[in-house]
Design a protein around this motif. Structure first.
Motif, PDB file in Angstrom:
ATOM      1  N   GLU A 180       0.849  -1.186   0.000  1.00  0.00           N
ATOM      2  CA  GLU A 180       0.000   0.000   0.000  1.00  0.00           C
ATOM      3  C   GLU A 180       0.886   1.236   0.000  1.00  0.00           C
ATOM      4  N   LEU A 181       0.828   1.987  -1.082  1.00  0.00           N
ATOM      5  CA  LEU A 181       1.646   3.196  -1.193  1.00  0.00           C
ATOM      6  C   LEU A 181       0.981   4.334  -0.405  1.00  0.00           C
ATOM      7  N   LYS A 182       1.708   4.871   0.596  1.00  0.00           N
ATOM      8  CA  LYS A 182       1.154   5.896   1.470  1.00  0.00           C
ATOM      9  C   LYS A 182       1.867   7.249   1.354  1.00  0.00           C
ATOM     10  N   MET A 183       3.125   7.230   0.959  1.00  0.00           N
ATOM     11  CA  MET A 183       3.935   8.444   1.106  1.00  0.00           C
ATOM     12  C   MET A 183       4.811   8.695  -0.109  1.00  0.00           C
ATOM     13  N   LEU A 184       4.908   9.972  -0.469  1.00  0.00           N
ATOM     14  CA  LEU A 184       5.921  10.427  -1.421  1.00  0.00           C
ATOM     15  C   LEU A 184       6.919  11.257  -0.633  1.00  0.00           C
ATOM     16  N   HIS A 185       8.195  10.975  -0.831  1.00  0.00           N
ATOM     17  CA  HIS A 185       9.255  11.611  -0.027  1.00  0.00           C
ATOM     18  C   HIS A 185      10.074  12.545  -0.902  1.00  0.00           C
ATOM     19  N   PHE A 186      10.250  13.782  -0.407  1.00  0.00           N
ATOM     20  CA  PHE A 186      10.927  14.833  -1.160  1.00  0.00           C
ATOM     21  C   PHE A 186      11.938  15.514  -0.248  1.00  0.00           C
ATOM     22  N   PHE A 187      13.191  15.578  -0.660  1.00  0.00           N
ATOM     23  CA  PHE A 187      14.204  16.228   0.167  1.00  0.00           C
ATOM     24  C   PHE A 187      15.224  16.922  -0.722  1.00  0.00           C
ATOM     25  N   ILE A 188      15.531  18.170  -0.359  1.00  0.00           N
ATOM     26  CA  ILE A 188      16.516  18.961  -1.096  1.00  0.00           C
ATOM     27  C   ILE A 188      17.782  19.065  -0.261  1.00  0.00           C
ATOM     28  N   ASN A 189      18.902  18.710  -0.848  1.00  0.00           N
ATOM     29  CA  ASN A 189      20.168  18.628  -0.134  1.00  0.00           C
ATOM     30  C   ASN A 189      20.582  19.958   0.492  1.00  0.00           C
ATOM     31  N   THR A 190      20.225  21.069  -0.138  1.00  0.00           N
ATOM     32  CA  THR A 190      20.625  22.369   0.380  1.00  0.00           C
ATOM     33  C   THR A 190      19.723  22.844   1.514  1.00  0.00           C
ATOM     34  N   GLY A 191      18.674  22.086   1.820  1.00  0.00           N
ATOM     35  CA  GLY A 191      17.782  22.451   2.907  1.00  0.00           C
ATOM     36  C   GLY A 191      16.642  23.343   2.457  1.00  0.00           C
ATOM     37  N   ILE A 192      15.791  23.673   3.420  1.00  0.00           N
ATOM     38  CA  ILE A 192      14.598  24.478   3.141  1.00  0.00           C
ATOM     39  C   ILE A 192      14.985  25.948   3.172  1.00  0.00           C
ATOM     40  N   TYR A 247      14.717  26.050  -4.651  1.00  0.00           N
ATOM     41  CA  TYR A 247      13.881  25.255  -3.757  1.00  0.00           C
ATOM     42  C   TYR A 247      12.427  25.262  -4.221  1.00  0.00           C
ATOM     43  N   TRP A 248      11.890  26.422  -4.526  1.00  0.00           N
ATOM     44  CA  TRP A 248      10.469  26.495  -4.921  1.00  0.00           C
ATOM     45  C   TRP A 248      10.227  25.757  -6.230  1.00  0.00           C
ATOM     46  N   ASN A 249      11.176  25.807  -7.130  1.00  0.00           N
ATOM     47  CA  ASN A 249      11.036  25.081  -8.395  1.00  0.00           C
ATOM     48  C   ASN A 249      10.993  23.575  -8.160  1.00  0.00           C
ATOM     49  N   GLU A 250      11.881  23.070  -7.290  1.00  0.00           N
ATOM     50  CA  GLU A 250      11.896  21.639  -7.003  1.00  0.00           C
ATOM     51  C   GLU A 250      10.624  21.211  -6.263  1.00  0.00           C
ATOM     52  N   LEU A 251      10.120  22.071  -5.375  1.00  0.00           N
ATOM     53  CA  LEU A 251       8.876  21.738  -4.672  1.00  0.00           C
ATOM     54  C   LEU A 251       7.713  21.622  -5.649  1.00  0.00           C
ATOM     55  N   LEU A 252       7.618  22.543  -6.620  1.00  0.00           N
ATOM     56  CA  LEU A 252       6.537  22.478  -7.601  1.00  0.00           C
ATOM     57  C   LEU A 252       6.659  21.240  -8.486  1.00  0.00           C
ATOM     58  N   LYS A 253       7.900  20.864  -8.828  1.00  0.00           N
ATOM     59  CA  LYS A 253       8.093  19.628  -9.604  1.00  0.00           C
ATOM     60  C   LYS A 253       7.653  18.417  -8.793  1.00  0.00           C
ATOM     61  N   CYS A 254       7.965  18.440  -7.499  1.00  0.00           N
ATOM     62  CA  CYS A 254       7.530  17.367  -6.604  1.00  0.00           C
ATOM     63  C   CYS A 254       6.005  17.285  -6.569  1.00  0.00           C
ATOM     64  N   MET A 255       5.347  18.430  -6.486  1.00  0.00           N
ATOM     65  CA  MET A 255       3.886  18.435  -6.413  1.00  0.00           C
ATOM     66  C   MET A 255       3.250  17.917  -7.697  1.00  0.00           C
ATOM     67  N   LYS A 256       3.885  18.146  -8.838  1.00  0.00           N
ATOM     68  CA  LYS A 256       3.367  17.582 -10.087  1.00  0.00           C
ATOM     69  C   LYS A 256       3.389  16.059 -10.037  1.00  0.00           C
ATOM     70  N   VAL A 257       4.471  15.506  -9.456  1.00  0.00           N
ATOM     71  CA  VAL A 257       4.551  14.053  -9.304  1.00  0.00           C
ATOM     72  C   VAL A 257       3.496  13.571  -8.315  1.00  0.00           C
ATOM     73  N   TYR A 258       3.367  14.296  -7.185  1.00  0.00           N
ATOM     74  CA  TYR A 258       2.385  13.879  -6.179  1.00  0.00           C
ATOM     75  C   TYR A 258       0.981  13.860  -6.771  1.00  0.00           C
ATOM     76  N   VAL A 259       0.611  14.903  -7.489  1.00  0.00           N
ATOM     77  CA  VAL A 259      -0.729  15.005  -8.077  1.00  0.00           C
ATOM     78  C   VAL A 259      -0.973  13.889  -9.077  1.00  0.00           C
ATOM     79  N   ALA A 260       0.014  13.656  -9.948  1.00  0.00           N
ATOM     80  CA  ALA A 260      -0.140  12.592 -10.942  1.00  0.00           C
ATOM     81  C   ALA A 260      -0.278  11.231 -10.271  1.00  0.00           C
ATOM     82  N   LEU A 261       0.502  11.001  -9.225  1.00  0.00           N
ATOM     83  CA  LEU A 261       0.468   9.727  -8.517  1.00  0.00           C
ATOM     84  C   LEU A 261      -0.832   9.574  -7.736  1.00  0.00           C
ATOM     85  N   LYS A 262      -1.283  10.662  -7.103  1.00  0.00           N
ATOM     86  CA  LYS A 262      -2.511  10.628  -6.304  1.00  0.00           C
ATOM     87  C   LYS A 262      -3.724  10.276  -7.160  1.00  0.00           C
ATOM     88  N   LYS A 263      -3.746  10.756  -8.390  1.00  0.00           N
ATOM     89  CA  LYS A 263      -4.876  10.482  -9.285  1.00  0.00           C
ATOM     90  C   LYS A 263      -4.976   9.007  -9.649  1.00  0.00           C
TER      91      LYS A 263
END
Length: 466
Positions: free
Chosen positions: A217-229, A235-251
């Protein structure tokens, strides 16, 4: 003339600060008289101020609570402690007073989890998020934890092989996460993190190995940026790319309900440190909500894995200046009674800065110096304070001992430098004390470990006592 050390600090930074104040000409840290600590325990000395661990945990919880209320974010927040920052029992005991969860990164971490469970520090409601590249022992330990009934264990898949390895050892159904292999900043020597699975490959991986798999059962998508928050375009660009993956996966995966944004909160490394934690959290929560609303999917639960932020500001080190060497007409070397390489390895390995201040003699005149450690290694020095990339301290006087403190050193230094064991040039490991307060705020100290002895070192080296 403003020639005193106090004048220098006062005109360079806002001082005093919340954790740093003065008692006459001696420094206090969280109202702890550090000279009394020195007089009682001597130097070199490591210390951990335990209440700061709980303080930072609850600060972060409060920030996330306010951000979710402000953004009407209808999901939960889970604070995980990242064990690799410091595995010591006194750290865990303090952290888990605060109803938090745990993130692991290697096989022995699971043994620590089981120990904490046996002692009642964590329970069946504690999430155990298992990160890292997993080989046989780590897989076995994760499987043991899940097979023994801890169903809130979530192994985060780091590579394509791990899912099959886990299924071979785990009885029945279990939960998983998937780690995104984030793209690194342009200045990095490589383009993509070695950890996780690439953005474009996650949905195909789900379709191929998870979608029809009744045991997973897939429950979590994990996102971490080496340079920190940090508030950067990267950072904001990588977060938005992560959210595109999350949305596609959630659907495609209705069981997916959590986003782990990893760790990376900075900690104070100078008296000039500024960081708007509340703004960053507000904006992260806002961006996640906007992405989900635009895609018409539910917002995820948020997990974080703060390590340095949890423990970093609880730690410190105190040294005595033993001697001053005038090596030329410009460079004065203050020699400390320990080694930077062995006790604060990040100052040597990655040029990390910590808050560095004199402990005493604040009303004396100051001078520019270099700080040297006791090893015979040319890299055993520290000269990177924020004010003009130099170190300024009260003038050396052999009749008036000078003590200096490095603060917010609580993360990684013991595990990287090695606790116990052998150290460069056989410089002994310093004494380590724990500082706590009771329910009435009364200070209490105890020795966690004494300074390493010659007998201990020789025993490791295989020399038998004659």
């Amino acid at each position: 003339m403003n020639t005193k050390y106090f004048d220098l600090i006062n005109q360079t930074f806002y001082f005093p600060q919340e954790e740093f104040t003065l008692n006459k000409d001696n420094l206090q840290f969280h109202n702890i008289d550090l000279m009394k600590i020195v007089e009682q325990y001597g130097t070199p000395l490591k210390f951990t101020y335990l209440p700061q661990i709980s303080n930072n945990i609850n600060r972060a919880k409060g920030w996330f609570r306010k951000a979710m209320e402000k953004n009407k974010y209808d999901a939960k927040y889970y604070y995980c402690y990242c064990t690799k920052s410091s595995h010591f029992s006194f750290i865990m005991n303090e952290a888990f007073k605060n109803n938090i969860h745990i993130e692991t990164s290697s096989a022995f971490d699971i043994d620590i989890v089981e120990n904490l469970m046996a002692e009642g520090k964590i329970n069946k409601n504690t999430y155990v998020v298992c990160n890292g590249f997993k080989r046989e022992q780590y897989i076995d330990n994760i499987a043991r934890l899940i097979n023994n009934g801890h169903n809130k264990t979530i192994p985060v898949i780091d590579n394509y092989e791990e899912l099959d390895l886990l299924q071979e050892k785990i009885d029945g159904k279990f939960k998983i996460g998937i780690r995104i292999a984030a793209e690194e900043e342009p200045k990095f020597e490589f383009y993509t993190s070695r950890l996780g699975i690439g953005y474009k490959n996650i949905v195909p991986f789900y379709r191929k190995q998870i979608e029809e798999n009744k045991n997973v059962e897939l429950k979590m998508l994990h996102f971490f940026i080496n340079t920190g928050i940090r508030d950067t375009a990267y950072y904001w660009n990588e977060l938005l790319k992560c959210m595109k993956v999350y949305v596609a996966l959630k659907k495609e995966c209705p069981t997916l309900d959590s986003l782990n944004i990893g760790g990376g909160f900075p900690i104070k490394n100078s008296l000039a440190f500024e960081y708007d934690y509340q703004y960053m959290i507000d904006e992260i929560i806002n961006q996640i909500k906007i992405s989900c609303e635009e895609a018409e999917v539910d917002v995820p639960n948020i997990f974080t894995e703060f390590g340095s932020f949890t423990v970093g500001e609880s730690g410190g080190a105190i040294y005595q200046v033993l001697y001053q060497k005038q090596q030329n007409d410009r460079e004065k070397w203050n020699m400390i009674d320990s080694s930077f390489i062995t006790t604060l390895p990040d100052t040597w390995a990655i040029n990390k800065r910590f808050v560095m201040l004199a402990i005493n003699r604040w009303n004396d005149t100051y001078e520019r110096v270099l700080l040297g450690g006791l090893t015979c290694d040319s890299d055993d020095y520290y000269n990177s304070e924020q004010n003009m990339n130099a170190v300024y301290l009260p003038k050396y006087n052999k009749e008036k001992p000078l003590y200096i403190g490095f603060f917010n050193t609580g993360a990684y230094q013991e595990t990287i430098g090695g606790f116990g064991g052998l150290h460069h040039c056989l410089i002994p490991q310093p004494k380590h004390i724990l500082i706590d307060r009771d329910e009435n705020g009364i200070l209490a100290t105890e020795v966690f470990s004494e300074q390493q002895s010659a007998e201990q070192v020789l025993s490791i080296l295989g020399y038998e006592k004659k």
